[in-house]
Every structure is written in C-alpha cells, then in structure tokens.
Design a protein around this motif. Structure first.
Motif, PDB file in Angstrom:
ATOM      1  N   ASP A   9       0.828  -1.195   0.000  1.00  0.00           N
ATOM      2  CA  ASP A   9       0.000   0.000   0.000  1.00  0.00           C
ATOM      3  C   ASP A   9       0.870   1.255   0.000  1.00  0.00           C
ATOM      4  OD1 ASP A   9      -2.291  -1.526   0.071  1.00  0.00           O
ATOM      5  OD2 ASP A   9      -2.511  -1.398   2.241  1.00  0.00           O
ATOM      6  N   PRO A  11       0.276   5.299   0.839  1.00  0.00           N
ATOM      7  CA  PRO A  11      -0.722   6.221   1.390  1.00  0.00           C
ATOM      8  C   PRO A  11      -1.329   7.124   0.316  1.00  0.00           C
ATOM      9  CG  PRO A  11       1.216   6.140   2.805  1.00  0.00           C
ATOM     10  CD  PRO A  11       1.561   5.373   1.546  1.00  0.00           C
ATOM     11  N   GLY A  12      -2.650   7.246   0.345  1.00  0.00           N
ATOM     12  CA  GLY A  12      -3.356   8.094  -0.598  1.00  0.00           C
ATOM     13  C   GLY A  12      -3.856   7.392  -1.846  1.00  0.00           C
ATOM     14  N   SER A  18      -1.965   1.099  -5.645  1.00  0.00           N
ATOM     15  CA  SER A  18      -0.722   1.126  -4.866  1.00  0.00           C
ATOM     16  C   SER A  18       0.256   0.071  -5.357  1.00  0.00           C
ATOM     17  CB  SER A  18      -1.011   0.858  -3.386  1.00  0.00           C
ATOM     18  OG  SER A  18      -1.668   1.929  -2.790  1.00  0.00           O
TER      19      SER A  18
END
Length: 172
Positions: A9, A11-12, A18
């Motif tokens: 992952d 972030p965002g 991701s």
C-alpha cells in the motif's frame, strides 16, 4: 521510493493502484541505477546507425507514460502540439536519433520525474475499479487499464535491457 523492494500500500492510493505504482517505482529505480553518472557522450552513443541512444530511450519512457496518461485518463490520442514535443521520443528511430541528443542526465531524469508526478496525481482521481475498465486497444482488441499501465513499465523494463547492453559496449 523508500521501500523500493515492497509491493504494498502507498498512502493516498487504493490497494491495487498502490501495487501497480509500487511495480512502476521499482522499474524506474532500476532504470535510474542503470543510467547513473552517464555523461552526455555516453547518453548520445549509438551502437550503429540504426540504434537508439540511452538518452532517446529515457525520453521514450517519459513519452510512453505521457501518452498512456492521455489515452487512459483523457480518452484521446496525442494531439499535434503534443506530438511536436513527444513525437521523436514516441517514434524513436531516425527522428529520435536526430532530435534527442546533447542533454545531460539531469534533463532526462527531470522529464521522467515530471511525467511520473503527473501519473501520481492522475491515479489519485480513480479507484481500483477503474483499473478493470475495458476498452478497445491495440488492433481492436479488448484491454483494461490495468494491462495498459502494466505495459507502461513493461516497455521500460524491456528497453532497460537495451540500455544495459549499450552501456557494456560504450566506446566514448
């Protein structure tokens, strides 16, 4: 780029995007490592009159990524103005040899970063379902956005092999 060996992952971004970005980041990391510290002469070196230079291949990576941004997010092909900027890098060959020369490595890295930053921003606007949306692609075949963006870094990986071969044969 801190966890370059993790496909995880970011972030965002949603999970599948991701992972796609993680793979793209690793491919870019290895490209930058393969071209680190090359001089202008090395970036412009041609194995023979029909080959592409390392600099042209770096610009090709940026051009392909930009073209896929336009195709997948804007649903269009490059226009005349964009082709005046990116055409030599998309086409490579004779035009690439003539027009893509004389630049420092920082120039190419700047272009790669500029286009990749735009990719990051564009991917913030979609969710994982977007990756699976299908549309007509090469030769009237169905493809989804996931495949199209896989091809962006698959093309880079393929040409990075050429870069490594050229580096082994540099005569400048």
């Amino acid at each position: 780029m801190n966890n370059i060996y993790l496909i995880s992952d970011i972030p965002g971004y949603p999970p599948q995007i991701s992972r796609l970005l993680s793979m793209m980041n690793y491919a870019r990391h290895t490209t930058l490592e393969a071209t680190k510290d090359l001089s202008v002469n090395q970036l412009d070196f041609l194995l023979d009159p029909e080959s592409n230079s390392i600099g042209a291949l770096l610009m090709h990576f940026a051009a392909v990524e930009y073209a896929y941004q336009v195709e997948t997010f804007e649903k269009r092909e490059l226009n005349e103005q964009e082709m005046s900027i990116w055409g030599a890098a998309v086409e490579l060959g004779e035009r690439g040899r003539a027009e893509i020369r004389g630049n420092e490595l920082d120039y190419y890295v700047g272009k790669l970063n500029e286009i990749r930053n735009r990719t990051y921003e564009l991917f913030k606007t979609v969710d994982d379902d977007w990756l699976y949306q299908e549309e007509e692609f090469w030769y009237k075949k169905q493809a989804n956005h996931y495949f199209m963006w896989f091809h962006v870094f698959e093309d880079e990986i393929n040409h990075r092999g050429q870069i490594r071969m050229i580096k082994k044969r540099l005569k400048v």
